[in-house]
Design a protein around this motif. Structure first.
Motif, PDB file in Angstrom:
ATOM      1  N   CYS B 202      17.939  72.559  74.578  1.00 26.84           N
ATOM      2  CA  CYS B 202      18.654  73.842  74.552  1.00 26.84           C
ATOM      3  C   CYS B 202      18.324  74.645  75.794  1.00 26.84           C
ATOM      4  O   CYS B 202      17.169  74.970  76.052  1.00 26.84           O
ATOM      5  CB  CYS B 202      18.241  74.609  73.298  1.00 26.84           C
ATOM      6  SG  CYS B 202      18.802  76.304  73.283  1.00 26.84           S
ATOM      7  N   THR B 204      18.552  78.046  78.320  1.00 29.24           N
ATOM      8  CA  THR B 204      18.678  79.496  78.190  1.00 29.24           C
ATOM      9  C   THR B 204      19.658  79.995  79.238  1.00 29.24           C
ATOM     10  O   THR B 204      19.567  79.606  80.396  1.00 29.24           O
ATOM     11  CB  THR B 204      17.310  80.166  78.406  1.00 29.24           C
ATOM     12  OG1 THR B 204      16.408  79.659  77.434  1.00 29.24           O
ATOM     13  CG2 THR B 204      17.416  81.665  78.256  1.00 29.24           C
ATOM     14  N   ILE B 282       4.116  86.178  70.394  1.00 25.90           N
ATOM     15  CA  ILE B 282       4.702  84.852  70.595  1.00 25.90           C
ATOM     16  C   ILE B 282       4.599  84.383  72.037  1.00 25.90           C
ATOM     17  O   ILE B 282       4.290  83.229  72.311  1.00 25.90           O
ATOM     18  CB  ILE B 282       6.172  84.864  70.134  1.00 25.90           C
ATOM     19  CG1 ILE B 282       6.222  85.116  68.620  1.00 25.90           C
ATOM     20  CG2 ILE B 282       6.863  83.553  70.472  1.00 25.90           C
ATOM     21  CD1 ILE B 282       7.588  85.043  68.036  1.00 25.90           C
ATOM     22  N   ASN B 283       4.866  85.290  72.972  1.00 23.50           N
ATOM     23  CA  ASN B 283       4.941  84.868  74.368  1.00 23.50           C
ATOM     24  C   ASN B 283       3.854  85.459  75.256  1.00 23.50           C
ATOM     25  O   ASN B 283       3.870  85.264  76.462  1.00 23.50           O
ATOM     26  CB  ASN B 283       6.297  85.257  74.962  1.00 23.50           C
ATOM     27  CG  ASN B 283       7.439  84.559  74.260  1.00 23.50           C
ATOM     28  OD1 ASN B 283       7.412  83.358  74.079  1.00 23.50           O
ATOM     29  ND2 ASN B 283       8.439  85.317  73.843  1.00 23.50           N
ATOM     30  N   PRO B 326      12.184  87.826  67.932  1.00 23.46           N
ATOM     31  CA  PRO B 326      11.978  86.595  68.715  1.00 23.46           C
ATOM     32  C   PRO B 326      11.993  85.350  67.835  1.00 23.46           C
ATOM     33  O   PRO B 326      12.439  84.283  68.273  1.00 23.46           O
ATOM     34  CB  PRO B 326      10.593  86.804  69.341  1.00 23.46           C
ATOM     35  CG  PRO B 326      10.304  88.256  69.246  1.00 23.46           C
ATOM     36  CD  PRO B 326      11.079  88.789  68.096  1.00 23.46           C
ATOM     37  N   LYS B 330      14.487  82.095  68.214  1.00 22.39           N
ATOM     38  CA  LYS B 330      13.993  80.718  68.317  1.00 22.39           C
ATOM     39  C   LYS B 330      14.563  79.829  67.218  1.00 22.39           C
ATOM     40  O   LYS B 330      14.907  78.668  67.456  1.00 22.39           O
ATOM     41  CB  LYS B 330      12.457  80.712  68.231  1.00 22.39           C
ATOM     42  CG  LYS B 330      11.820  81.351  69.444  1.00 22.39           C
ATOM     43  CD  LYS B 330      10.460  80.736  69.754  1.00 22.39           C
ATOM     44  CE  LYS B 330      10.055  81.188  71.159  1.00 22.39           C
ATOM     45  NZ  LYS B 330       8.723  80.819  71.547  1.00 22.39           N
ATOM     46  N   ASP B 333      18.171  78.930  67.934  1.00 23.33           N
ATOM     47  CA  ASP B 333      18.188  77.935  69.013  1.00 23.33           C
ATOM     48  C   ASP B 333      17.874  76.554  68.463  1.00 23.33           C
ATOM     49  O   ASP B 333      18.464  75.559  68.870  1.00 23.33           O
ATOM     50  CB  ASP B 333      17.139  78.305  70.067  1.00 23.33           C
ATOM     51  CG  ASP B 333      17.720  79.232  71.127  1.00 23.33           C
ATOM     52  OD1 ASP B 333      18.925  79.536  71.058  1.00 23.33           O
ATOM     53  OD2 ASP B 333      16.968  79.666  72.014  1.00 23.33           O
ATOM     54  N   GLY B 342      22.247  87.534  70.763  1.00 16.75           N
ATOM     55  CA  GLY B 342      21.217  87.849  69.768  1.00 16.75           C
ATOM     56  C   GLY B 342      21.664  88.828  68.700  1.00 16.75           C
ATOM     57  O   GLY B 342      20.875  89.653  68.218  1.00 16.75           O
TER      58      GLY B 342
END
Ligand SMILES: Nc1ncnc2c1ncn2[C@@H]1O[C@H](COP(=O)(O)OP(=O)(O)O)[C@@H](O)[C@H]1O
Ligand SMILES: Nc1ncnc2c1ncn2[C@@H]1O[C@H](COP(=O)(O)OP(=O)(O)O)[C@@H](O)[C@H]1O
Ligand SMILES: Nc1ncnc2c1ncn2[C@@H]1O[C@H](COP(=O)(O)OP(=O)(O)O)[C@@H](O)[C@H]1O
Lengths: 113, 433, 113, 113, 433, 433
Positions: B202, B204, B282-283, B326, B330, B333, B342
């Protein structure tokens, strides 16, 4: 003989390079925004909470056309000023120019540079 | 006589307030235009503005012709204003028409986002006619006007479910039917004739302009004050106004105005905080798109119980809705649903959580200013909304797919919808990557 | 001998070209936004209800500097990946580079590529 | 033999140059946004009430690849059309191209130009 | 006593409403800044914002010093607020000053568009002084304050003619006098000393930013609610307020508020639809610039009869004004008038059509809430406006031409007005084509 | 009974007005986001929006938890709305909480500008907690709520000093402590451990987007109507409302509403004019950044005396504050303080001048609508504010410096904060110089 020096550098180095070259009295330069991709891995960005890899990084291409005699010094100066020592510093390519013309005056050859 | 005069003054004040808040609700079209426009690639950006213009140009017409009549369950309200002025309670009916018009085209704008960058313009025009003319008004009647849900005591004060979840679920299904953008996934997976999921790797597709997206966020935030607090009067004063005494009107207002404003503020703030925190978790970094969308998610979630929950609950509700953004991105996706901007994390999940949270608050505090909330009824309403929306959305977008209006051609998608559909680039002068 | 391959391609082809080149292990590339004008006619746009012709179309210029030996394969790969068969596919130009320098290390010549 | 003409001109001159070249039937051109710095002094801009010098000025780089025979005429045309007579008119550089490929057809050499 | 109290409460409410709508009308400066700024090339964009700043900085001063005094026909209103507070009916006079200030600088902003990208900044400063100080206030007095037009029963509720057609015709004449932008036409054709038309091949100069232009459109749309609905109170309550009873005030408001809001909404929507449809008819595609301008055209057209026409009529009026926009653009291009941002299709034609349409509605429905409209008087007012505006605009812009303030030099025009006039580029970092 | 009804209607009207103006004050976050975002380089632009989101997400939480309790001097107001509704005068307290919340996060946003492009995001989060939780509320209590300054008759109607000068001086000191941006000066000069000035040659770093900056200006301008005119009711009605009769409320409103609106308009216009003129005087051209900032400076300056000064005075005050902006910029550059977006010329100097000008007006006109202004008290308040702010700002930013949160690393600063702190570029598609 007229030569073209084409240097791909980190954008943040442009001012240092230019300042040093001014000492040498180079005739002029043309700068282009480019995106590059070499041994450097690219960077990770986030878009709406999702990471992804951007492989092309922003670089600047400097083109300077000079007579043969000045090439070496200019190349050395660029190398000195644009180097950080880490991957992504860029490259310099030197090639031949057959003729140069100054549009304002119509002069040709070495004197047009 | 004093009573009558006082009530009439209050009605004028109410009308002025409705015009103000209604203008804010209308201005949410700008918010959506820039929220979506900034999150798509620049070659599809003007197309987004054109879709919002369609909501205004055609959605309004449909709403006036028959949409509002369905919504209010009164066929005399077709072509409002052409009848003899004497026959309608002008001030009330009109105020209702106007504010509900704004809500309708807001709800209509939601699905635009998930199918952005590939859905055809002519398809969108028909979608607007059908959504504003049938799909939205009928559910609105069900839950708000005189339908059974209202009678069972279903609470959806400013429309977490009626406006946002309804629109957001439509968006989700539309994205599943229309299929992912070209090149978004390395493979495609059909589920029957109808659904099309992405599979494999996938990619972005970053949008083109965070500044523009943030402008959309800020506009939506301020307009939500109109959306939520403007709903105070509609629910409480509009229909029963003939019996309402001035004193009663004042009481309702004095109870609801502070509560709704405070809760709107707190839940918005919670959404921002939640999304910042969720992104960081998460990131490792708080990212702007999650954060901006978090504010909207908070505002969506609070709509339902805005006059009922307490401010601390509102903040926590916001945090929950913001923090999962988020994750929702995810998950979609992974499943292979390409929600281009989104939309689902903002309207679908936050709308659902908000609608149910009002029931949860009902467990904590049974009655507030005379309003009671029941977990059971809230859940029932939620389930009915899922069923209704699923059926309608499948018919609508399945239909578009059947007649070939669902997608532009691959060539047009590559060129971008701005040039393909409108022959006008968004930024004629700028060099774009 | 070091050569420079300069290819002007359709912007939407860059990812295909890059993916294929990766198989060959090219040393790097530099990409520039350009606008082109060749046999292709341009496109019609509308501004406030009035049609007009835009003659320069957006293209990408890829520059890859490689040693002589790799030129042929890279050119073939680009041709294969960037072709659609309709007008506007672009051109590739190959020219001589006299010297190459890696800024990070100062290496020169073939090894700098 | 194939040659590359690289001209750096004032942005506002592009339409005149292009119009004149069209008379000659040139094969195509590629235009790049660049920023230049030569004998021209740069201009003074103001940012929040404070003057400062911008040294790089916006220019356009035109690249035209043609066969040897056409070079002279094209260079003359560019000089004629792009000249204002004041500093900053730009330069033209002519260099050798070893090979040209048309991506659409795969043709090589002179006929690919 | 109750009556007095009620009236005073209503006056306070009215003042709060005026402040709100007045702020919206003021915010139209932002709308014009971005509508015009997005439609010009980026090298002239900041110059546009500077012109709007001039409206605010200098137009306001002039309006305060003497403009409003002319407008209201009362010399005591020079330097309002410096006199003894006791001598003025503070609440009314001030409210009038404030809202009419917003209208004045809106009208002033219109002509800026047609002569954009070439008119000098110093010329514009003087134009603002003369337009806000004399040209606008005098016609406003004629039609609105106490002048003969008002007495004959001329209806221009929120200013389709006084504000928009007046400004739009000035814009048209200014463009004819100032002449086309450099290179827009292959040839130039002089008509006497004064006028300068383009001839031969006509190039299109696309602007630089559709997103920005659309932001301007959305801002103007929402602000027009202030513009139109905010006019309710001025016309009906302001002057006669000393006699007005609370009951009478309520009646007027209850009649006008719903009507104006509904009509504003419908005509805006009609304008969008008309422009989408018109563009599609002519070019096979709905284009964003026509569509966005269509919304404004609809809103301009409805100003005049906003409290008088019925909503269906409003929608159709909007459609007409929107649909002709691409035609107006093509006609002007053919005649050789270079209206840089399409001002005339929005303010000049739509203003004219709106003013006359009120007369047409008068043929259908003679009286509405006590207001009567006559085709004759509407036509007369329109003709007077043409005459007045033509004379003034010719004197003004002819004067600028005579003293050499009309245009920047060719070099400055090539460089762009941002650098030439303000030494600041709009986007210092972006690479531009 | 009539009295009571009238008062209750007025209280409802007041609440609706507060919600409207409060929403405008909240929307100033968008204004600041774009004002600052447009004036920084594009690599730091999204970071600015994230900072404004932090004000909303975290500032609001802190304000709700304890900030407002400190501000109002009443610990019962912690976690407002969780207590029993019966115990609070709901309408008043809540309205106060809401509007003052907006003011608090506005004040908090100011310092963000001067340290832009280098201050770390985690540092900013802690700054928001401390500023909204302690530094701002305590001074607000001092000057507005029940503190000594209020009792001495200090006038700071809408907060030239409390909100703007307080924030602006914090900004100035923060810039001195954090030090100039990388490469801004050729040399650095330490003043003790704490302060870091630039020296030698000073480069200019132009921002990236004047259009965006102007959007911020226009948004701030319209929102200042909410800020200034919305303060009418707070000061006069909020606290003493139980005793206030309807008649008294009407009187106050009738006196203050016209005055504040007129003065706001005039001082804004003066600021624009002053900055245009100042720029022209110094550089031979009126530049857009000075001009846009001039409007804000005028609006900042008028806050203090907005209901007290007369309109001519307001205009002149605006001219003064606008005209010095280019001088302030040059002076700071010379001293070696790197105020990234020119915050000080707008909030610090204009706030100070505005606060003192109210005293000057007091020399001219002693009393106006019952309010008296004394030069002495105004000066005293100003001095106290300097002292308080200096101590707090030094502790805060000195603390950040001590623990290493003041600045990002050189590498991060070079990369830009958008990528370094949030991994999201503002314009993923555009090519940037
Ligand atoms: N062979 C090449 N041809 C064209 N450009 C190249 C080539 N190699 C590198 N470059 C350019 O130089 C930049 C830096 O190269 P990279 O390999 O990352 O750095 P280093 O020289 O430190 O190994 C790349 O981003 C690319 O723009
Ligand atoms: N002689 C040339 N010199 C420089 N660039 C050229 C030349 N011919 C073509 N180009 C570039 O290649 C692009 C595609 O060329 P075009 O002639 O349209 O396609 P094709 O190769 O299919 O005939 C042009 O947009 C231009 O950028
Ligand atoms: N030696 C050079 N190498 C590369 N580019 C040059 C060189 N000299 C000039 N240029 C380019 O030409 C542009 C105009 O040059 P300039 O010296 O200002 O004009 P003139 O040719 O009139 O002396 C410069 O902005 C630069 O882009």
């Amino acid at each position: 003989m007229v030569k073209k020096i084409e240097a791909i550098i980190r954008p943040e180095k442009i001012n240092f390079v230019k300042a040093s070259l001014e000492g040498l009295g180079y005739p002029g330069m043309t700068v282009t925004e480019v995106k590059g991709h070499g041994s450097q891995k690219g960077i990770t960005e986030i878009w709406r909470g999702r990471c992804f890899k951007v492989e092309f990084l922003q670089k600047l291409k400097i083109e300077i056309v000079v007579t043969d005699a000045d090439v070496k010094e200019i190349v050395q100066t660029i190398v000195r000023e644009a180097r950080t020592g880490s991957i992504g510093d860029g490259k310099i390519f030197v090639s031949n120019v057959e003729n140069a013309v100054r549009i304002r005056t119509g002069e040709q050859g070495d004197s047009a540079v | 006589m004093v009573e009558v005069l006082a009530r009439d003054i209050l009605l004028i004040v109410y009308m002025l307030w409705l015009i103000t808040t209604g203008a804010l609700v209308f201005f949410m079209q700008a918010g959506f235009a820039f929220l979506e426009g900034g999150q798509v690639r620049s070659k599809n950006s003007t197309h987004v503005y054109m879709k919002m213009c369609t909501n205004i140009g055609i959605g309004t017409l449909v709403w006036w012709l028959w949409g509002y009549a369905i919504f209010s369950g009164n066929w005399n309200y077709c072509l409002l204003g052409v009848q003899d002025p004497a026959s309608v309670d002008w001030l009330n009916t009109f105020g209702h028409w106007y504010t509900m018009w704004g809500f309708c085209i807001v709800s209509c704008a939601i699905a635009s986002g998930s199918i952005s960058e590939r859905f055809s313009f002519s398809g969108y025009i028909i979608y607007v006619i059908l959504y504003c003319g049938f799909m939205y008004p009928f559910f609105g009647w069900l839950a708000w006007s005189a339908g059974p849900l209202l009678q069972w005591g279903y609470i959806d004060y400013a429309g977490s479910v009626v406006v946002h979840f309804h629109g957001g679920l439509t968006a989700l299904l539309a994205a599943m039917i229309v299929g992912p953008r070209l090149g978004k996934y390395s493979k495609l997976k059909k589920c029957g004739w109808l659904f099309e999921f992405g599979a494999g790797e996938c990619k972005t597709y970053p949008g083109h302009n965070v500044a523009q997206m943030m402008l959309g966020v800020f506009i939506l935030c301020v307009c939500f004050y109109g959306f939520n607090v403007g709903s105070v009067l509609i629910g409480s004063l509009c229909e029963p106004s003939t019996e309402a005494t001035a004193r009663r009107m004042i009481e309702i207002l004095a109870a609801d105005l502070p509560t709704t404003t405070l809760n709107t503020t707190m839940c918005m703030a919670g959404g921002v905080f939640g999304a910042m925190f969720g992104g960081w978790l998460i990131n490792g970094k708080s990212d702007p798109l999650s954060t901006g969308n978090g504010a909207i998610a908070g505002l969506v979630a609070i709509c339902s119980g805005v006059a009922f929950v307490h401010p601390g609950f509102a903040y926590i509700l916001g945090v929950a809705c913001g923090a999962i953004i988020p994750l929702v991105v995810k998950s979609l996706d992974k499943i292979g649903i390409d929600d281009a901007v989104g939309t689902c994390g903002v309207h679908c999940t936050a709308g659902a959580i908000g609608g149910l949270a009002t029931g949860v608050m009902g467990l904590i505090r049974n009655t507030y200013h005379g309003v009671t909330s029941s977990m059971g009824v809230q859940t029932l309403g939620f389930i009915i909304c899922i069923g209704y929306t699923a059926i309608c959305a499948i018919i609508l977008f399945g239909g578009f797919k059947a007649v070939g209006l669902a997608r532009v051609t691959e060539g047009e998608e590559t060129t971008g919808l701005d040039l393909a559909e409108h022959k006008t680039p968004t930024y004629p002068e700028f060099v774009i990557r």
